[in-house]
Write a protein that holds these residues in place. Structure first.
Motif, short mmCIF file in Angstrom:
data_model
loop_
_atom_site.label_atom_id
_atom_site.label_comp_id
_atom_site.label_asym_id
_atom_site.label_seq_id
_atom_site.Cartn_x
_atom_site.Cartn_y
_atom_site.Cartn_z
N VAL A 186 0.83 -1.20 0.00
CA VAL A 186 0.00 0.00 0.00
C VAL A 186 0.87 1.26 0.00
O VAL A 186 0.54 2.25 -0.65
N VAL A 187 2.00 1.21 0.68
CA VAL A 187 2.92 2.35 0.66
C VAL A 187 3.52 2.54 -0.73
O VAL A 187 3.60 3.65 -1.26
N HIS A 188 3.93 1.43 -1.34
CA HIS A 188 4.50 1.46 -2.69
C HIS A 188 3.50 2.06 -3.69
O HIS A 188 3.85 2.95 -4.48
N GLU A 189 2.26 1.56 -3.67
CA GLU A 189 1.27 2.03 -4.63
C GLU A 189 0.91 3.50 -4.40
O GLU A 189 0.64 4.24 -5.36
N PHE A 190 0.90 3.93 -3.14
CA PHE A 190 0.66 5.35 -2.87
C PHE A 190 1.83 6.20 -3.37
O PHE A 190 1.64 7.37 -3.74
N GLY A 191 3.01 5.61 -3.41
CA GLY A 191 4.15 6.29 -4.03
C GLY A 191 3.89 6.59 -5.50
O GLY A 191 4.36 7.61 -6.02
N HIS A 192 3.15 5.70 -6.17
CA HIS A 192 2.75 5.96 -7.55
C HIS A 192 1.66 7.03 -7.62
O HIS A 192 1.82 8.04 -8.31
N SER A 193 0.54 6.79 -6.94
CA SER A 193 -0.64 7.62 -7.16
C SER A 193 -0.51 9.01 -6.56
O SER A 193 -1.02 9.99 -7.11
N PHE A 194 0.21 9.14 -5.44
CA PHE A 194 0.41 10.45 -4.84
C PHE A 194 1.75 11.06 -5.25
O PHE A 194 1.83 12.22 -5.62
N GLY A 195 2.81 10.26 -5.16
CA GLY A 195 4.16 10.78 -5.34
C GLY A 195 4.67 10.83 -6.76
O GLY A 195 5.78 11.31 -7.00
N ALA A 196 3.88 10.33 -7.73
CA ALA A 196 4.28 10.34 -9.15
C ALA A 196 5.58 9.59 -9.38
O ALA A 196 6.37 9.96 -10.25
#
Length: 430
Positions: free
Chosen positions: A309-319
């Motif tokens: 979940v942290v990794h995927e939020f790195g995509h969706s939020f952190g670009a």
């Protein structure tokens, strides 16, 4: 001294004027715009579906006409009289990922997309543009929005889904609003969802730079019930009726979990303040997906839930891009081309390394860099070959990182800086 005073006064006035831009041009309301992205590998179009409005605006009120990274798309709100860009945001889409697959060479498909922009006080143009990974225009649409248009659907009468705040640091004007949404949880399973949502929230804020900027976030858990428990797992021939219609086997990759029912996601969130989405799937099947400024969708009951979940939020939020790589993967082949510099801040082809993390490579670290055990343990910033799904010609900043390995205990410093820039872009005037 007088010159210095006048300079400081001028600077303060400029900042104040910038801060007033939102109230000058926009109501404290949200304009939701639903689109369809349609096409194939050869031809793409953007089609407008519907406009809707809601009271309240949970997005940023600073840096309105700027974007921190390019993304694979761009949406602008433009003054019809002056041509001035009043609001701008960048994004990526599942449609654009699909365009590089073999299937896109054989069939035309439609993908849903939804964008939230501040509601204008007077007539504006909205212009949306899709870009390839190389920055080339794929499709665009400019359409006029008239605030008094009777066909802008008013969503204010809808009863919001039950929801509960996990973190409330301030008002939506001050903070970044993240919604954690239930997918595949029945009404009877909402306590399980709340436990999973708390776990996701707690895990994300263990990582820097989220930890030090926790006071800039609000997080709300939204209890959207599904008719059936779990989600669709096509590789096991299991199809279920869930609130957001998510499924594995996106692009025929067993671990890629997404949904194309984007309009339904936003319908479910009517009446709730949000700008970023984390969707938790009630399944133990491994996988997930994260799309910049669209959503994170991840499994909640697999042992790897927390790092994923942290990794995927790195995509969706952190670009951020994926830093792992394979010898061959049909789903990711063709995503990047080596003659161009990718837009994501944590991978490079060295075409324009100056724009990435060259300033963070310490003296004495060779380029390309060798992935030694010491450098792995210390998260030493260098230029390590392999990243963006490619073994050769693409480079990443650290031997391991949360964007590469489930065993990584942190984001590398390059990813941390990229995420922090987006946090500050959303909350502080540049």
């Amino acid at each position: 001294m007088k010159k210095i005073f006048l300079l400081m006064a001028g600077l303060a006035a400029a900042i104040a004027a910038e801060a007033q831009d939102f109230s000058t041009h926009f109501h404290n309301k949200t304009l939701r715009i639903d689109y369809h992205f349609v096409g194939n590998a050869e031809q793409q179009i953007v089609a407008l579906d519907e406009l809707a409005s809601e009271e309240g605006w949970a997005g940023r009120r600073v840096n309105l006409d700027k974007v921190p990274v390019r993304g694979n798309g761009d949406i602008k709100v433009i003054d019809t009289e002056s041509g001035k860009v009043l609001y701008r945001n960048a994004f990526s889409s599942l449609f654009q990922e699909w365009l590089v697959t073999d299937e896109a060479k054989e069939v035309t498909k439609s993908f849903e997309a939804t964008f939230l922009v501040p509601f204008p006080k007077k007539e504006v143009f909205v212009e949306i543009t899709l870009l390839s990974n190389e920055g080339e225009k794929q499709a665009s649409l400019r359409h006029k929005v008239t605030p008094s248009d009777k066909l802008i659907r008013n969503m204010d009468s809808r009863t919001p889904q039950p929801h509960e705040y996990l973190l409330r640091s301030g008002s939506s004007e001050e903070c970044i609003d993240v919604a954690i949404v239930a997918e595949g949880y029945t009404a009877e399973e909402m306590e399980t969802f709340m436990t999973d949502a708390r776990t996701a929230c707690e895990e994300i804020f263990k990582y820097e730079p989220f930890a030090q900027h926790k006071a800039k976030f609000n997080v709300v858990a939204v209890k959207v019930p599904s008719k059936q428990s779990n989600v669709s797992v096509p590789q096991d021939d299991e199809w279920r009726e869930t609130a957001l219609n998510s499924n594995f086997m996106t692009f025929y990759s067993p671990r890629y979990l997404t949904t194309n029912s984007v309009h339904s996601i936003h319908d479910a969130l009517a009446g709730i303040d949000y700008e970023h989405l984390i969707i938790l799937a009630n399944t133990d099947t491994y996988g997930g997906g994260g799309i910049y400024n669209s959503y994170t969708l991840t499994t909640a009951h697999n042992p790897m839930f927390k790092p994923v979940v942290v990794h995927e939020f790195g995509h969706s939020f952190g670009a951020l891009a994926d830093e792992y790589f394979y010898e061959h993967d049909d789903h990711t082949d063709g995503t990047y081309k080596l003659g161009y510099e990718p837009w994501e801040q944590n991978i490079t082809t060295m075409v324009d390394f100056e724009s990435k993390w060259k300033d963070m490579v310490a003296e004495g670290v060779e380029v390309p860099s060798q992935p030694t055990k010491e450098r792995q343990e210390n998260y030493t910033i260098g230029v390590y070959e392999g990243g963006g799904y490619m073994t050769k010609g693409m480079y990443r900043p650290a031997v391991i990182c949360r964007m590469r390995d489930n065993v990584a205990t942190q984001f590398c410093e390059v990813c941390q800086r990229a995420i922090e820039r987006i946090i500050l872009y959303n909350t502080e005037q540049e």
